[in-house]
Design an enzyme around this catalytic site. Structure first.
Site, PDB file in Angstrom:
ATOM      1  N   PRO A  88       5.953  -3.802  11.003  1.00 43.63           N
ATOM      2  CG  PRO A  88       4.619  -5.136  12.372  1.00 43.63           C
ATOM      3  CD  PRO A  88       4.841  -3.738  11.943  1.00 43.63           C
ATOM      4  CG  HIS A 108      14.909   1.937  -2.500  1.00 46.19           C
ATOM      5  ND1 HIS A 108      14.261   2.977  -1.864  1.00 46.19           N
ATOM      6  CD2 HIS A 108      13.943   1.171  -3.053  1.00 46.19           C
ATOM      7  CE1 HIS A 108      12.954   2.847  -2.043  1.00 46.19           C
ATOM      8  NE2 HIS A 108      12.735   1.760  -2.752  1.00 46.19           N
ATOM      9  CD  GLN A 140       3.429  -5.383   2.824  1.00 50.70           C
ATOM     10  OE1 GLN A 140       4.297  -4.539   3.076  1.00 50.70           O
ATOM     11  NE2 GLN A 140       2.139  -5.113   2.926  1.00 50.70           N
ATOM     12  N   GLY A 158     -17.549   3.656  20.590  1.00 50.62           N
ATOM     13  CA  GLY A 158     -16.852   4.491  19.588  1.00 50.62           C
ATOM     14  C   GLY A 158     -15.776   3.705  18.847  1.00 50.62           C
ATOM     15  CG  MET A 170      -9.404   5.657  19.690  1.00 52.51           C
ATOM     16  SD  MET A 170      -8.393   5.748  18.219  1.00 52.51           S
ATOM     17  CE  MET A 170      -7.205   6.947  18.761  1.00 52.51           C
ATOM     18  CB  CYS A 208      -0.967  -0.007   1.175  1.00 52.02           C
ATOM     19  SG  CYS A 208      -0.181  -0.332   2.736  1.00 52.02           S
ATOM     20  CG  ASN A 209       3.343   2.584   2.861  1.00 49.41           C
ATOM     21  OD1 ASN A 209       2.444   3.414   2.853  1.00 49.41           O
ATOM     22  ND2 ASN A 209       3.766   1.994   3.943  1.00 49.41           N
TER      23      ASN A 209
END
Lengths: 175, 455
Positions: free
Chosen positions: B119, B103, B124, B195, B197, B55-56
Site C-alpha cells: 500500500p 509503467h 510515495q 523472539g 518474529m 526503496c524499490n
C-alpha cells in the site's frame, strides 16, 4: 431459508381453516397479534439459523487452514455469533407473545387452539429449544460453536415440528 | 512519439534489475527533491520533469522534445550521485511513450513493487507529484499523468483485491485474529518468548488495539526490554491454565526446545474461561512451543509457522491472480490518457488555422471598413463582430473534428492535410509567431473553445 420458514408458518397457521374467509373470528385483534408475533419470531430464528450456518462454515475454514471464499467474504466469527444471539433475543419474547395470544384467542372462539393441539405443542417445544439456547448463553456464558449448532439444529427441528403440527391439524386436530 | 507535443519518457532503476547496493546509492532523500527537480528542469531537452525515489526504485520522468530522450542522461549524469554511466550498465531501464505511461500506472497500482499490491507506493507517488509541483518542474502533461496515475492506484485498489490479502506471516496472523474476533480492541493477549518474529506479530496486534499484553519470558529484564522497544506496558506472567483462560490470543515465539503449552492445559483453560469465547493460538517458534493437539479442542484455533506460511503463499497467489485484472485496468487507463495526449497533437494545427483565418478576417475587415467610413461607430463595431462571429462559426466544427480524429488516430496525417489545404506551412514560414509552443497552444485552445461556444 428464512422466507421458506415464513411461508411454511403461514401455511401452518392458516391451515385448512383458511378456506373459510367469511369467518369474522380471524379479524380478532388477538389473532392478528398472534400471527404477526409468530411470523417475526420465526423470521428472527431464521436469521439466527443463517448466522449459525455461516459461523460453522467459517470456523471450519479457519480450523482446516484452508481460507476459501467464506473466509474472505464473511464477517468475523464474533460478529456472526452476535447476530445469532441478538436474533434469538428478538425472536424468543415474540414467540411467547405469539403463544399467549394464540391460546387466549383459541379460548374465545370455536377454533380450538389449546395445549392439546399438535401445532401448539410444536410451538412449546420451539420455546424450550430457544430457552435452552438463552440459558446456555446467559447462565453458562456459552458462545461460538455450541450456540451456532443449537441455533441451526433448533431451527431445523422447530420447522419440522411446525410442519408436522400443521399436517396433524389437517388430519384431525388433536394428537 | 508525437510531433510538437513532445514525448513522455522514463528512465532509472528498479528492484527488478538493480540490487539494493546500487539502489541505495541512487536513492534521493526527501529533502533533496527540490534541488534534484531543479536540476532536472534545467537539463537540456527536458520540458517537464518528475522524480520518484523509493526503496524499490529511483526514476526520472520527463516530457521532452522529439529525438533523443533526455531522461536517461538526466538520470545517470544529472542527479549527482557520483556513479559513472558504465557502472550502472545493466541496471538501468528506459521506456518511451505508451510504455512509459503504462509503467507509471503499474507502479501506482502496486504491481511493479517487490511485494505485489503493497500500500505504501501510492503515497510515495503522491509525494513525488507534490514535490514536482512545488518545484514547478511539471507542466500540463506530467501534471495530468501523475494525477491520472493516482486515480489508477485508487481504482485498482477499489475494484480488485490486489491489496486485500496479508502477504507476511505476522500480518496473516493478525488477519486471522480479526476474522475470529472482529475488533481486537481491548482483547487480552499473551506472548511467550521475546523472539523477533513474535515481537513483530505482537507489534501488529498492539497496533490493532490488543490489550493488556502479558509476557512469559525467561527473565524480567527481557520483559522490560520488550516493553521499552514496543513502547507499551507489559505484564510478566507464567504460562499456566489461569493465564490461558484469561487471554484471547497467544503468540508463542520462544527458543525453548519443547512445547510450553500442552493440549491438557488448553482443555482445562477452556473449561475455566468465564466467557466461552474462542482462543487463538499462534505458534511461530521452531521447535514448536504449542502442542499441535490443541487444535482438536473445541473453540480453539491453533496455527503454527507452516500453517501461516501456507496462508501467506495462498494469499500471494491470490494477489498474483488479481494482477491480470489490474493490467486490464492499466491498459484501459493508458488508452484514455493517450487519447487526451494525442488530441494535443491537433492543437498546433488548430491554433495555426485560427491565426490564418484571423489574419484573413483582419485584412478583409480593414478593407471593408475603409469603404464604410460613413457608418457610425456602433455599426462599424457590428461589422467587426460579424467578421469575428463568421470565423468562429466556420472554425468550430473543423476544430472539434480535428481534435477528435487525432485523439483516436482515425485519419493519420489529417492535421498535415489541413495544413496543406489552408497553406499553414507557408504561413508558419512567413512568421515564426504561428508556430506556438505547447504551453501557448493550450491557452490558445482554451480561448478558441470559449470563442466557439460564444459564437
Amino acid at each position: 431459508m428464512m422466507p421458506l420458514g415464513l411461508v411454511l408458518y403461514a401455511v401452518g397457521v392458516m391451515g385448512p381453516e383458511a378456506v373459510v374467509p367469511a369467518d369474522t373470528h380471524f379479524f380478532n385483534p388477538l389473532f392478528q397479534v398472534h400471527v404477526t408475533a409468530f411470523l417475526v419470531a420465526y423470521a428472527a430464528f431464521g436469521v439466527a439459523f443463517c448466522g449459525g450456518v455461516m459461523y460453522l462454515l467459517l470456523a471450519r475454514d479457519i480450523r482446516r487452514k484452508q481460507l476459501t471464499q467464506f473466509f474472505l467474504r464473511l464477517p468475523s466469527l464474533e460478529a456472526l455469533d452476535s447476530i445469532g444471539q441478538r436474533a434469538v433475543w428478538v425472536g424468543f419474547p415474540l414467540l411467547i407473545v405469539g403463544l399467549a395470544t394464540g391460546i387466549a384467542w383459541g379460548q374465545h372462539g370455536t377454533h380450538a387452539w389449546g395445549l392439546g393441539q399438535a401445532k401448539v405443542l410444536s410451538a412449546f417445544v420451539t420455546l424450550v429449544i430457544y430457552l435452552y439456547y438463552l440459558v446456555r448463553r446467559v447462565v453458562f456464558r456459552w458462545s461460538g460453536r455450541h450456540c451456532a449448532i443449537v441455533a441451526v439444529i433448533g431451527y431445523v427441528l422447530s420447522l419440522a415440528l411446525l410442519l408436522a403440527g400443521s399436517f396433524a391439524g389437517r388430519l384431525g386436530g388433536h394428537l | 512519439m508525437n510531433q510538437g507535443v513532445g514525448r513522455i519518457t522514463v528512465a532509472g532503476l528498479t528492484h527488478h534489475l538493480a540490487p539494493v547496493e546500487i539502489r541505495e546509492r541512487l536513492a534521493v532523500a526527501t529533502q533533496d527533491y527540490p534541488e534534484m527537480l531543479n536540476r532536472l528542469r534545467q537539463w537540456p531537452g527536458v520540458r517537464e520533469g518528475a522524480l520518484l525515489s523509493t526503496c524499490n526504485r529511483s526514476e526520472v520522468y520527463a516530457l521532452s522534445e522529439e529525438g533523443e530522450s533526455p531522461a536517461l542522461p538526466a538520470f545517470t549524469e544529472g542527479l549527482g550521485h557520483g556513479m559513472r554511466h558504465d557502472e550502472l550498465e545493466g541496471y538501468l531501464f528506459h521506456y518511451d511513450g505508451e510504455r512509459a505511461i503504462e509503467h507509471l500506472f503499474a507502479v501506482a497500482a502496486g504491481i511493479d513493487s517487490a511485494i505485489i499490491g503493497e500500500p505504501q507506493i501510492l503515497g510515495q507517488v503522491r509525494q513525488a507529484y507534490d514535490a514536482a509541483r512545488a518545484a514547478g518542474s511539471v507542466g500540463t502533461v506530467l501534471d495530468r499523468l501523475f494525477q491520472h496515475a493516482l486515480e489508477v492506484g485508487k481504482r485498482v485498489r477499489a475494484e480488485t483485491a490486489i491489496g486485500a490479502y496479508a502477504v507476511s506471516v505476522p500480518y496473516a496472523a493478525v488477519e486471522l485474529a480479526r476474522k475470529i474476533f472482529g475488533d481486537l480492541e481491548g482483547r487480552p493477549a499473551l506472548i511467550i518468548g521475546t523472539g523477533d518474529m513474535g515481537e513483530l506479530t505482537l507489534k501488529h496486534l498492539i497496533e490493532r488495539g490488543v490489550a493488556p499484553v502479558y509476557v512469559a519470558a525467561r527473565s524480567l529484564e527481557r520483559v522490560d526490554d520488550l516493553a521499552a522497544r514496543l513502547g507499551v506496558e507489559l505484564v510478566a506472567r507464567h504460562v499456566d491454565e489461569q493465564i490461558l483462560a484469561e487471554v484471547d490470543v497467544v503468540v508463542a515465539a520462544s527458543a525453548a526446545p519443547h512445547a510450553l503449552v500442552s493440549a491438557a492445559q488448553v482443555k482445562a483453560a477452556m473449561r475455566r474461561r468465564k466467557h466461552k469465547r474462542p482462543l487463538f493460538l499462534i505458534d511461530i517458534a521452531v521447535p514448536r512451543n504449542i502442542d499441535p493437539l490443541t487444535a482438536e479442542v473445541t473453540n480453539v484455533f491453533s496455527y503454527n509457522i507452516d500453517d501461516l506460511a501456507q496462508v501467506v503463499t495462498a494469499n500471494r497467489e491470490r494477489r498474483d491472480r488479481e494482477v491480470i485484472k489490474v493490467r486490464a485496468i492499466i491498459l484501459e487507463e493508458t488508452a484514455r490518457f493517450l487519447a487526451w495526449f494525442n488530441a494535443r497533437q491537433a492543437v498546433p494545427t488548430v491554433v495555426a488555422l485560427r491565426q490564418r483565418l484571423d489574419h484573413v478576417r483582419a485584412e478583409e475587415e480593414a478593407r471593408a471598413l475603409a469603404k464604410l467610413v460613413h457608418l457610425p461607430e456602433k455599426d462599424r463595431e457590428a461589422v467587426a463582430r460579424y467578421g469575428q462571429a463568421l470565423v468562429n462559426r466556420i472554425l468550430h466544427e473543423p476544430s472539434v473534428r480535428l481534435r477528435a480524429a487525432t485523439s483516436d488516430n482515425r485519419y493519420p496525417g489529417l492535421d498535415e492535410a489541413v495544413g496543406y489545404l489552408f497553406g499553414l506551412d507557408q504561413a508558419s514560414n512567413a512568421g515564426s509567431s504561428s508556430s506556438p509552443s505547447p504551453g501557448d497552444a493550450d491557452s490558445e485552445r482554451q480561448g478558441e473553445d470559449n470563442r466557439s461556444h460564444g459564437g
